[in-house]
Design a protein around this motif. Structure first.
Motif, PDB file in Angstrom:
ATOM      1  N   VAL A 383       0.083  12.619  31.815  1.00 56.12           N
ATOM      2  CA  VAL A 383       1.566  12.442  30.901  1.00 56.12           C
ATOM      3  C   VAL A 383       1.498  11.097  30.404  1.00 56.12           C
ATOM      4  CG1 VAL A 383       3.762  13.057  30.686  1.00 56.12           C
ATOM      5  CG2 VAL A 383       2.400  14.821  31.781  1.00 56.12           C
ATOM      6  N   GLU A 384       1.707  10.085  31.297  1.00 55.49           N
ATOM      7  CA  GLU A 384       1.947   8.783  31.036  1.00 55.49           C
ATOM      8  C   GLU A 384       0.975   8.319  29.973  1.00 55.49           C
ATOM      9  OE1 GLU A 384       2.196   6.633  34.609  1.00 55.49           O
ATOM     10  OE2 GLU A 384       3.966   7.578  35.189  1.00 55.49           O
ATOM     11  N   LYS A 385      -0.354   8.803  30.213  1.00 60.86           N
ATOM     12  CA  LYS A 385      -1.624   8.275  29.309  1.00 60.86           C
ATOM     13  C   LYS A 385      -1.331   8.790  27.989  1.00 60.86           C
ATOM     14  CE  LYS A 385      -6.662   8.101  28.646  1.00 60.86           C
ATOM     15  NZ  LYS A 385      -6.425   8.374  27.563  1.00 60.86           N
ATOM     16  N   HIS A 386      -1.153  10.082  27.986  1.00 57.63           N
ATOM     17  CA  HIS A 386      -0.679  10.771  26.600  1.00 57.63           C
ATOM     18  C   HIS A 386       0.456  10.043  25.891  1.00 57.63           C
ATOM     19  CE1 HIS A 386      -3.692  13.962  26.636  1.00 57.63           C
ATOM     20  NE2 HIS A 386      -3.279  14.147  27.905  1.00 57.63           N
ATOM     21  N   GLU A 387       1.454   9.795  26.695  1.00 62.00           N
ATOM     22  CA  GLU A 387       2.614   8.876  26.172  1.00 62.00           C
ATOM     23  C   GLU A 387       2.320   7.579  25.673  1.00 62.00           C
ATOM     24  OE1 GLU A 387       5.390   8.996  29.306  1.00 62.00           O
ATOM     25  OE2 GLU A 387       6.222  11.070  28.730  1.00 62.00           O
ATOM     26  N   ASP A 388       1.588   6.818  26.036  1.00 66.03           N
ATOM     27  CA  ASP A 388       1.113   5.455  25.693  1.00 66.03           C
ATOM     28  C   ASP A 388       0.127   5.902  24.484  1.00 66.03           C
ATOM     29  OD1 ASP A 388       2.439   4.496  27.988  1.00 66.03           O
ATOM     30  OD2 ASP A 388       0.595   4.387  29.205  1.00 66.03           O
ATOM     31  N   ASP A 389      -0.685   6.798  24.691  1.00 65.43           N
ATOM     32  CA  ASP A 389      -1.344   7.066  23.373  1.00 65.43           C
ATOM     33  C   ASP A 389      -0.340   7.278  22.169  1.00 65.43           C
ATOM     34  OD1 ASP A 389      -3.620   6.361  24.702  1.00 65.43           O
ATOM     35  OD2 ASP A 389      -4.241   8.296  25.226  1.00 65.43           O
ATOM     36  N   LEU A 390       0.382   8.181  22.483  1.00 65.19           N
ATOM     37  CA  LEU A 390       1.402   8.521  21.348  1.00 65.19           C
ATOM     38  C   LEU A 390       2.250   7.414  20.910  1.00 65.19           C
ATOM     39  CD1 LEU A 390       2.508  10.949  19.713  1.00 65.19           C
ATOM     40  CD2 LEU A 390       4.213  11.231  21.783  1.00 65.19           C
ATOM     41  N   THR A 391       2.605   6.642  21.652  1.00 59.37           N
ATOM     42  CA  THR A 391       3.182   5.194  21.307  1.00 59.37           C
ATOM     43  C   THR A 391       2.374   4.579  20.326  1.00 59.37           C
ATOM     44  OG1 THR A 391       4.446   5.259  23.310  1.00 59.37           O
ATOM     45  CG2 THR A 391       4.331   3.224  22.134  1.00 59.37           C
ATOM     46  N   ILE A 392       0.937   4.309  20.666  1.00 58.98           N
ATOM     47  CA  ILE A 392       0.120   3.726  19.899  1.00 58.98           C
ATOM     48  C   ILE A 392      -0.199   4.344  18.380  1.00 58.98           C
ATOM     49  CG2 ILE A 392      -2.390   2.840  19.457  1.00 58.98           C
ATOM     50  CD1 ILE A 392      -2.398   2.333  22.773  1.00 58.98           C
ATOM     51  N   LEU A 393      -0.273   5.593  18.322  1.00 59.47           N
ATOM     52  CA  LEU A 393      -0.333   6.511  17.243  1.00 59.47           C
ATOM     53  C   LEU A 393       0.820   6.303  16.412  1.00 59.47           C
ATOM     54  CD1 LEU A 393      -2.169   9.711  18.909  1.00 59.47           C
ATOM     55  CD2 LEU A 393      -3.147   7.711  17.548  1.00 59.47           C
ATOM     56  N   ASN A 394       1.991   6.300  17.036  1.00 57.90           N
ATOM     57  CA  ASN A 394       3.195   6.083  16.126  1.00 57.90           C
ATOM     58  C   ASN A 394       3.244   4.801  15.635  1.00 57.90           C
ATOM     59  OD1 ASN A 394       4.312   8.864  16.571  1.00 57.90           O
ATOM     60  ND2 ASN A 394       5.052   8.306  18.461  1.00 57.90           N
ATOM     61  N   ARG A 395       2.843   3.875  16.330  1.00 61.37           N
ATOM     62  CA  ARG A 395       2.874   2.723  15.660  1.00 61.37           C
ATOM     63  C   ARG A 395       1.786   2.452  14.314  1.00 61.37           C
ATOM     64  NH1 ARG A 395       2.746  -1.209  21.248  1.00 61.37           N
ATOM     65  NH2 ARG A 395       4.749  -0.729  21.834  1.00 61.37           N
ATOM     66  N   GLU A 396       0.592   2.947  14.678  1.00 58.82           N
ATOM     67  CA  GLU A 396      -0.424   3.123  13.524  1.00 58.82           C
ATOM     68  C   GLU A 396       0.092   3.820  12.553  1.00 58.82           C
ATOM     69  OE1 GLU A 396      -3.941   4.576  15.206  1.00 58.82           O
ATOM     70  OE2 GLU A 396      -4.340   2.858  16.416  1.00 58.82           O
ATOM     71  N   LEU A 397       0.774   5.053  12.792  1.00 54.15           N
ATOM     72  CA  LEU A 397       1.421   5.749  11.600  1.00 54.15           C
ATOM     73  C   LEU A 397       2.364   4.919  10.947  1.00 54.15           C
ATOM     74  CD1 LEU A 397       1.554   8.386  10.139  1.00 54.15           C
ATOM     75  CD2 LEU A 397       3.335   9.094  11.897  1.00 54.15           C
ATOM     76  N   ASP A 398       3.378   4.221  11.259  1.00 51.12           N
ATOM     77  CA  ASP A 398       4.285   3.433  10.874  1.00 51.12           C
ATOM     78  C   ASP A 398       3.565   2.429   9.986  1.00 51.12           C
ATOM     79  OD1 ASP A 398       6.171   4.710  12.071  1.00 51.12           O
ATOM     80  OD2 ASP A 398       6.649   3.279  13.942  1.00 51.12           O
ATOM     81  N   LEU A 399       2.500   1.564  10.544  1.00 51.09           N
ATOM     82  CA  LEU A 399       1.855   0.825   9.797  1.00 51.09           C
ATOM     83  C   LEU A 399       1.100   1.387   8.511  1.00 51.09           C
ATOM     84  CD1 LEU A 399       0.656  -2.002   9.656  1.00 51.09           C
ATOM     85  CD2 LEU A 399      -1.180  -1.397  10.705  1.00 51.09           C
ATOM     86  N   VAL A 400       0.549   2.423   8.659  1.00 53.20           N
ATOM     87  CA  VAL A 400      -0.202   3.210   7.206  1.00 53.20           C
ATOM     88  C   VAL A 400       0.987   3.515   6.451  1.00 53.20           C
ATOM     89  CG1 VAL A 400      -1.253   5.419   6.708  1.00 53.20           C
ATOM     90  CG2 VAL A 400      -2.118   4.034   8.808  1.00 53.20           C
ATOM     91  N   GLU A 401       1.980   4.036   6.938  1.00 52.40           N
ATOM     92  CA  GLU A 401       3.068   4.528   5.936  1.00 52.40           C
ATOM     93  C   GLU A 401       3.836   3.186   5.291  1.00 52.40           C
ATOM     94  OE1 GLU A 401       5.813   6.595   8.326  1.00 52.40           O
ATOM     95  OE2 GLU A 401       5.011   8.623   7.921  1.00 52.40           O
ATOM     96  N   SER A 402       3.804   2.141   5.902  1.00 50.80           N
ATOM     97  CA  SER A 402       4.060   0.858   5.345  1.00 50.80           C
ATOM     98  C   SER A 402       3.254   0.450   4.218  1.00 50.80           C
ATOM     99  CB  SER A 402       4.383  -0.163   6.270  1.00 50.80           C
ATOM    100  OG  SER A 402       5.390   0.092   7.592  1.00 50.80           O
ATOM    101  N   LYS A 403       2.037   0.530   4.438  1.00 48.12           N
ATOM    102  CA  LYS A 403       0.925  -0.019   3.471  1.00 48.12           C
ATOM    103  C   LYS A 403       1.079   0.954   2.388  1.00 48.12           C
ATOM    104  CE  LYS A 403      -2.542  -1.944   6.590  1.00 48.12           C
ATOM    105  NZ  LYS A 403      -3.863  -1.817   7.136  1.00 48.12           N
ATOM    106  N   MET A 404       1.353   2.337   2.671  1.00 44.54           N
ATOM    107  CA  MET A 404       1.619   3.309   1.554  1.00 44.54           C
ATOM    108  C   MET A 404       2.631   3.005   0.495  1.00 44.54           C
ATOM    109  SD  MET A 404       0.544   6.784   3.453  1.00 44.54           S
ATOM    110  CE  MET A 404       0.720   7.871   1.652  1.00 44.54           C
ATOM    111  N   ASN A 405       3.781   2.596   1.238  1.00 41.67           N
ATOM    112  CA  ASN A 405       4.955   2.322   0.547  1.00 41.67           C
ATOM    113  C   ASN A 405       4.874   0.850  -0.385  1.00 41.67           C
ATOM    114  OD1 ASN A 405       6.349   4.355   1.494  1.00 41.67           O
ATOM    115  ND2 ASN A 405       7.157   3.301   3.277  1.00 41.67           N
ATOM    116  N   LEU A 406       4.067   0.097   0.200  1.00 42.89           N
ATOM    117  CA  LEU A 406       4.012  -1.312  -0.442  1.00 42.89           C
ATOM    118  C   LEU A 406       2.916  -0.982  -1.685  1.00 42.89           C
ATOM    119  CD1 LEU A 406       4.217  -4.273  -0.312  1.00 42.89           C
ATOM    120  CD2 LEU A 406       2.224  -4.576   1.263  1.00 42.89           C
ATOM    121  N   ASN A 407       1.941  -0.076  -1.539  1.00 44.46           N
ATOM    122  CA  ASN A 407       0.869   0.013  -2.499  1.00 44.46           C
ATOM    123  C   ASN A 407       1.735   0.698  -3.793  1.00 44.46           C
ATOM    124  OD1 ASN A 407      -1.246  -1.206  -1.190  1.00 44.46           O
ATOM    125  ND2 ASN A 407      -2.037   0.841  -0.392  1.00 44.46           N
TER     126      ASN A 407
END
Length: 504
Positions: A383-407
């Motif tokens: 569960v802790e591993k999945h939570e860590d992976d989920l945090t990383i994925l959420n950060r990547e999602l925020d970065l992608v959404e930021s790039k989409m908004n910037l474009n």
């Protein structure tokens, strides 16, 4: 059987019509019994082989044209329909295999068994007919012997009587010799009378036996053969009807498979397939803005070759740096949902194991709680591993959404009117996706992004501070890209950077 022909019905009975053709009838019945194996069994066996070959051909056809499996919710209805058609085709092949197996293992074996049974009955019938014929031949032989004795004694009596009459008229023969010849003649006459009676009795007996043989026994044997042949014909008819019934069952199942194919064909949805294509290849980028005229300035000396290389290098760098943010966001959302489901599943399992550990700790009589504690630790780590992976994925999602908004904002600043049209089109496409079968989370979030961008466009026209900061952001990004493009030239090339080359 009775001893008179009047007892038989007037039907075409073999016993009445074929009383003198027993050997031909036996040959006919035996040949037809052989046909069960030599004709019908071979026919059905070869037909079963054809059914097997046909089913194998269908299997090969399915394996040859079976489409590759695609991810869930990404397969077009056209391909899903074709896949279902192949599945139904496999069911059809299975029906042909079942028919072939039934014919080979059941029908053909029954034919061999029936042929053996019929030959056994024919053999018994032939044996019975042979015994009756031997009896009749024996009676004929006895009658012939009695007849020969009767005839011989008759000739002997006539000869002795003629000798006696001649001697009696001659007068030269002694009286004693005449009396002796008379006694011989009378003895032959008496023996003739006895043999005549015996011959008559034997004739009556033989006639009775002959009448019984041809009126009762032989017709019975022939009728028995007729019953055997009738049994064979009825069996063949029943067998053919059985095969046809089995084939009808197979055809009914094949027709159900065809109904399934019709349903699969009817499930093809062109609009849905087009939406899937859009979702599969959509990048989320906007078309390029209008090209602006570049004003020339004096004192600028540039080589045509280096300018061309710089332009091509700039274009290549833009293509290389271009990322499919929309598809990347879709993958991230799917991974996030997967991790969330794993976390929820692990959480439930963790609570259950915690309850087991507490129960076994409070009640040691139940058993050792250490084994459950080890499982609980393992689940906690997962569960802790999945939570860590989920945090990383959420950060990547925020970065992608930021790039989409910037474009999106860059496109709006470069050409507001054209970007508005693109935004409206994108918004409408997102709204149409909401009604489809696609990923609802992707559609809702992208629709919100489009609406936020439209709202930001309205703010841009009234917000000078934002315009200034956005212009600075775009200028700094342009400077970084231009510098990287220039630095990507080959080693040894001469180039110069002037302050007035940068946008103001």
């Amino acid at each position: 059987f009775t001893s008179t022909r009047d007892q038989y019905t007037l039907i075409m009975s073999w016993g009445l019509e074929l009383w003198d053709s027993y050997n031909a009838v036996v040959g006919h019945v035996s040949a037809e019994a052989n046909n069960l194996v030599e004709v019908y069994a071979k026919y059905f066996k070869e037909k079963a082989e054809l059914e097997k070959e046909y089913s194998k051909g269908l299997r090969k056809l399915i394996a040859k044209y079976e489409p590759k499996k695609q991810k869930e919710n990404e397969e077009q209805t056209e391909m899903a329909s074709f896949r279902n058609i192949l599945v139904e085709t496999g069911y059809q092949a299975g029906q042909h295999e079942l028919l072939a197996e039934h014919v080979t293992k059941v029908i053909v074996k029954e034919m061999h068994h029936k042929s053996t049974e019929l030959h056994k009955k024919i053999k018994e019938n032939s044996k019975h007919a042979r015994i009756e014929k031997e009896k009749m031949d024996s009676s004929y032989l006895k009658l012939e012997k009695a007849k020969l004795k009767y005839q011989k004694n008759f000739h002997d009596w006539k000869e002795s009587d003629r000798t006696y009459q001649k001697a009696d008229k001659d007068g030269k023969i002694s009286r004693n010799e005449v009396l002796r010849l008379k006694d011989v003649s009378e003895a032959h006459d008496a023996q003739y009378q006895v043999l005549s009676v015996s011959y008559g009795k034997q004739m009556d007996k033989t006639n009775n036996e002959q009448r019984e043989h041809f009126d009762c026994l032989l017709p019975g044997v022939l009728i028995s053969l007729q019953e055997v042949d009738k049994e064979r014909v009825e069996y063949v008819r029943w067998l053919l009807e059985r095969c046809m019934a089995r084939e009808r069952e197979m055809v009914e199942m094949v027709n159900k498979c065809r109904e399934g194919m019709d349903e699969a064909i009817g499930s093809i949805d062109v609009e849905r397939d087009h939406d899937i294509v859009v979702e599969r290849y959509k990048t989320g980028d906007f078309p390029p803005t209008d090209i602006q005229i570049e004003e020339m300035q004096l004192g600028r000396e540039k080589k045509a070759g280096s300018l061309t290389r710089r332009m091509s290098s700039s274009i290549f760098s833009k293509k290389k740096e271009k990322q499919n943010l929309f598809q990347k966001k879709r993958k991230l959302l799917k991974n996030i949902d997967k991790h969330r489901s794993e976390i929820a599943k692990g959480t439930k399992e963790k609570h259950a194991l915690q309850l087991m550990v507490q129960t076994y700790t409070k009640t040691p009589d139940f058993g050792d709680a250490s084994k459950f504690q080890e499982e609980l630790d393992l689940v906690n780590r997962k569960v802790e591993k999945h939570e860590d992976d989920l945090t990383i994925l959420n950060r990547e999602l925020d970065l992608v959404e930021s790039k989409m908004n910037l474009n999106m904002r860059h496109s709006l600043l470069a050409s507001p009117s054209r970007s508005l049209i693109s935004m409206n089109t994108t918004s409408s496409s997102y709204e149409s996706d909401c009604t489809g079968d696609g990923d609802d989370s992707d559609v809702i979030e992208n629709n919100d992004v489009a609406k936020d961008s439209l709202d930001s466009l309205q703010k841009i026209s009234n917000d000078d501070t934002f315009n200034t900061s956005a212009n600075k952001c775009i200028r700094s990004e342009w400077m970084e890209r231009e510098a990287s493009n220039r630095l990507s030239d080959e080693w040894g090339e001469e180039f110069e950077v002037e302050d007035h080359d940068l946008p103001v």
